[in-house]
Design an enzyme around this catalytic site. Structure first.
Site, PDB file in Angstrom:
ATOM      1  N   SER A   1     -10.981   3.648  -5.576  1.00 17.27           N
ATOM      2  CA  SER A   1      -9.821   4.207  -4.833  1.00 17.27           C
ATOM      3  C   SER A   1      -9.320   5.502  -5.462  1.00 17.27           C
ATOM      4  O   SER A   1      -9.893   6.472  -5.681  1.00 17.27           O
ATOM      5  CB  SER A   1      -8.724   3.206  -4.742  1.00 17.27           C
ATOM      6  OG  SER A   1      -7.609   3.755  -3.624  1.00 17.27           O
TER       7      SER A   1
ATOM      8  N   SER B   1       0.789  -2.810 -13.321  1.00 17.04           N
ATOM      9  CA  SER B   1      -0.109  -2.471 -12.285  1.00 17.04           C
ATOM     10  C   SER B   1      -1.283  -3.582 -11.790  1.00 17.04           C
ATOM     11  O   SER B   1      -1.648  -4.296 -12.678  1.00 17.04           O
ATOM     12  CB  SER B   1      -0.735  -1.106 -12.704  1.00 17.04           C
ATOM     13  OG  SER B   1      -2.156  -0.887 -11.551  1.00 17.04           O
TER      14      SER B   1
ATOM     15  N   ASP C   1      -6.453   9.776  -0.905  1.00 13.94           N
ATOM     16  CA  ASP C   1      -7.114   9.265  -1.931  1.00 13.94           C
ATOM     17  C   ASP C   1      -8.571   9.381  -2.045  1.00 13.94           C
ATOM     18  O   ASP C   1      -9.382   9.681  -1.173  1.00 13.94           O
ATOM     19  CB  ASP C   1      -6.574   8.150  -2.542  1.00 13.94           C
ATOM     20  CG  ASP C   1      -6.748   6.905  -1.583  1.00 13.94           C
ATOM     21  OD1 ASP C   1      -7.128   7.200  -0.562  1.00 13.94           O
ATOM     22  OD2 ASP C   1      -6.601   5.725  -2.314  1.00 13.94           O
TER      23      ASP C   1
ATOM     24  N   ASP D   1      -8.074   5.504   1.961  1.00 13.92           N
ATOM     25  CA  ASP D   1      -7.387   4.692   2.505  1.00 13.92           C
ATOM     26  C   ASP D   1      -5.560   4.896   2.546  1.00 13.92           C
ATOM     27  O   ASP D   1      -5.002   3.868   2.800  1.00 13.92           O
ATOM     28  CB  ASP D   1      -7.589   3.163   2.032  1.00 13.92           C
ATOM     29  CG  ASP D   1      -7.162   2.836   0.622  1.00 13.92           C
ATOM     30  OD1 ASP D   1      -6.672   3.931  -0.311  1.00 13.92           O
ATOM     31  OD2 ASP D   1      -7.158   1.702   0.049  1.00 13.92           O
TER      32      ASP D   1
ATOM     33  N   ARG E   1       6.918  -3.045 -13.134  1.00 15.91           N
ATOM     34  CA  ARG E   1       5.983  -4.264 -12.700  1.00 15.91           C
ATOM     35  C   ARG E   1       4.698  -3.629 -13.345  1.00 15.91           C
ATOM     36  O   ARG E   1       4.205  -2.408 -13.238  1.00 15.91           O
ATOM     37  CB  ARG E   1       5.992  -4.041 -11.238  1.00 15.91           C
ATOM     38  CG  ARG E   1       5.305  -2.912 -10.400  1.00 15.91           C
ATOM     39  CD  ARG E   1       5.351  -3.250  -9.175  1.00 15.91           C
ATOM     40  NE  ARG E   1       3.926  -3.880  -8.927  1.00 15.91           N
ATOM     41  CZ  ARG E   1       2.766  -3.267  -8.712  1.00 15.91           C
ATOM     42  NH1 ARG E   1       2.567  -2.048  -8.734  1.00 15.91           N
ATOM     43  NH2 ARG E   1       1.746  -4.162  -8.473  1.00 15.91           N
TER      44      ARG E   1
END
Length: 554
Positions: A69, A510, A289, A293, A508
């Site tokens: 991605s 990844s 990207d 998506d 958080r």
């Protein structure tokens, strides 16, 4: 029961792809994703798992996408797609992890036998797999490993070639639930059914409304460039004066260009224009990207100020248009929006107070958003990064497509809703489908980007990456908005947040990169940036930051 799983064949082929003992693999939010050099054994075993999954589901076709991605070009990854085009069932994610971490060929065989036993898999059933890749140079080598895995489990595999991730998702669904082709190249068919479906739906959604100005699309030097170009040709065949696009960053052949200083993640994270694009205040632009998506839109003010229209803005635009059509058509169906902690606070307030929408917050990851959106008749979900879609339940589709006496206005609204159900790729977030969705809504409303942006004002926000030694020590709760471990770190973050008006920040790990992400927002840009970099500095100093402390960290 006929025995079809040949353990000797599996061992023979597996010997070509020994597991790297020093690496512990985890099937995460986006499947397996890391440096391409570490993935051959993993992808071989994913091929095996796909064959088992197909047999478990009565020989339905399973999809496999080889992509990383928005990650740097040196990375790659792989994920499995279930027959409906959705993400792999969660229980099977653990099987993927177990297979990937089997330290020897004998252990691999034992895991395979365990999966077969636990799921009552009939080994005599046929298994079918379709697979594709993006444009990364590591793709062909990894596809070869995948093909050996598919061969090892005696499954039938079909190579779709280079595709966007959403194309692979949609074609997996198509093969299972639409007319199954009896002849012809699946590679070519996958393109044809995709382009034909979305080009026709776009024309229906736009109607006779006047087209808007040209839009520049930054394709991140990835697979979205050739696929968007082909899709535009299909649109032009129907009407060559409905959608004008200039594609930039479309070099898929030069090494090192994929996602480099361009693409949706670069634009969203840096909140700045991609390489090779200069905009005037009258121009419109968007960025895909690397695997197409996700998408974000943007423009610049007369004074040069950059304005981002991210997933939150797409959700607000889509939800507002859809609920207006639902009300005009007098349909009794529920409409809701699903967000993550990354959603801007102003977007949530706008949806709840202005549009009076129910809004749910779930942990980051497509599977969480997708499943929650299924609880509504029409569920709208977009992550702030620009990844998302709209789901229509069978109840909603039945009411939208039912016959009945209607006024002229009701009939117009129904036809628009029908077009949207065809225009939106409901299997997964799809940058190209979402590009057409946004453009069709703006054309119907005759809105500029500036008008779209004005529906609410984003609180200034900043997303910062912190490279740490071990992202797995970070544990969260409350839909990832509260840090549980490392212990004591959340309390220190709370103290920093309290220093700023309308401050909010969370940390958080990844799910796709070896980093920790810090999100912050506040009432002013200055306060927002200060909060973001203070929290990032805190994480770096107290939770194993590595690779050199960035100078902007406070």
């Amino acid at each position: 029961m006929a025995q079809t799983i040949d353990c000797d064949k599996i061992k023979e082929l597996s010997a070509k792809y020994p597991k790297l003992k020093e690496i512990n693999y985890t099937y995460g939010t986006a499947g397996f994703r890391m440096k391409a050099d570490y993935l051959e054994s993993v992808i071989f075993r994913v091929g095996i798992l796909a064959g088992l999954r197909s047999r478990k589901l009565d020989s339905k076709v399973i999809g496999i996408m080889v992509t990383a991605s928005h990650n740097p070009e040196a990375d790659n990854g792989v994920k499995l797609v279930d027959p409906s085009g959705e993400m792999l069932e969660q229980q099977w994610e653990s099987y993927a992890t177990q297979l990937a971490n089997a330290q020897s060929d004998d252990e691999l065989i034992n895991v395979i036998k365990s999966v077969v036993s636990q799921n009552g898999i009939d080994e005599s059933k046929k298994a079918s797999v379709v697979y594709a890749r993006d444009t990364r140079p590591s793709g062909p080598k990894l596809i070869a490993a995948l093909e050996d895995g598919i061969k090892a489990i005696s499954a039938v595999g079909v190579n779709l070639g280079i595709k966007t991730t959403p194309q692979l998702h949609y074609f997996t669904y198509y093969l299972n639930y639409c007319e199954k082709p009896t002849e012809g190249s699946y590679d070519e068919l996958a393109d044809k059914v995709y382009y034909e479906k979305f080009s026709k739906a776009f024309h229906k959604a736009v109607g006779d409304n006047q087209r808007l100005s040209n839009i520049y699309v930054d394709a991140a030097n990835g697979v979205g460039a050739p696929k968007l170009r082909d899709l535009l040709e299909w649109i032009d065949k129907l009407n060559d004066n409905i959608f004008k696009v200039t594609i930039i960053n479309d070099d898929i052949n030069t090494r090192g260009k994929l996602n480099f200083q361009c693409g949706a993640d670069y634009v969203k994270t840096g909140q700045k224009l991609p390489l090779a694009l200069n905009l005037t205040c009258e121009q419109r632009a968007a960025s895909l990207d690397g695997d197409a998506d996700r998408i974000v839109f943007y423009y610049v003010e007369e004074d040069g100020t950059f304005r981002l229209l991210d997933g939150d803005k797409i959700a607000a635009l889509s939800a507002g248009f859809i609920i207006e059509l639902v009300k005009t058509a007098c349909l009794d169906i529920s409409v809701g929006v699903v967000q993550t902690a990354y959603a801007n606070g102003s977007s949530t307030a706008y949806l709840e107070r202005e549009l009076v929408f129910p809004v749910s917050c779930v942990p980051t990851g497509v599977k969480h958003l997708h499943h929650k959106a299924q609880e509504y008749d029409i569920g709208v979900y977009f992550e702030a990064n620009g990844h998302g879609t709209v789901l229509f339940s069978s109840n909603a589709l039945n009411k939208i497509n039912s016959d009945g006496s209607r006024t002229t206005e009701q009939e117009k609204a129904i036809k628009k809703l029908q077009a949207l159900t065809e225009l939106i790729n409901q299997t997964v977030g799809d940058a190209l489908s979402d590009l057409l969705l946004v453009e069709s809504i703006l054309i119907n409303r005759q809105w500029t980007f500036k008008k779209w942006n004005s529906v609410y004002t984003d609180k200034p926000n900043r997303l910062v990456k912190v490279v740490v030694e071990n992202r797995n020590i970070f544990k969260t709760t409350n839909a990832e908005r509260t840090l549980v471990e490392p212990k004591g770190l959340q309390e220190k973050i709370d103290k920093l947040v309290a220093q700023y008006k309308d401050g909010r920040s969370f940390v958080r790990p990844s799910g796709t990169e070896d980093v920790v992400r810090v999100y912050a927002e506040a009432s002013t840009r200055e306060d927002c940036d200060a909060l973001a970099f203070k929290v990032a500095g805190l994480v770096y100093d107290e939770a194993g930051g590595t690779g050199g402390r960035p100078s902007e960290f406070l």
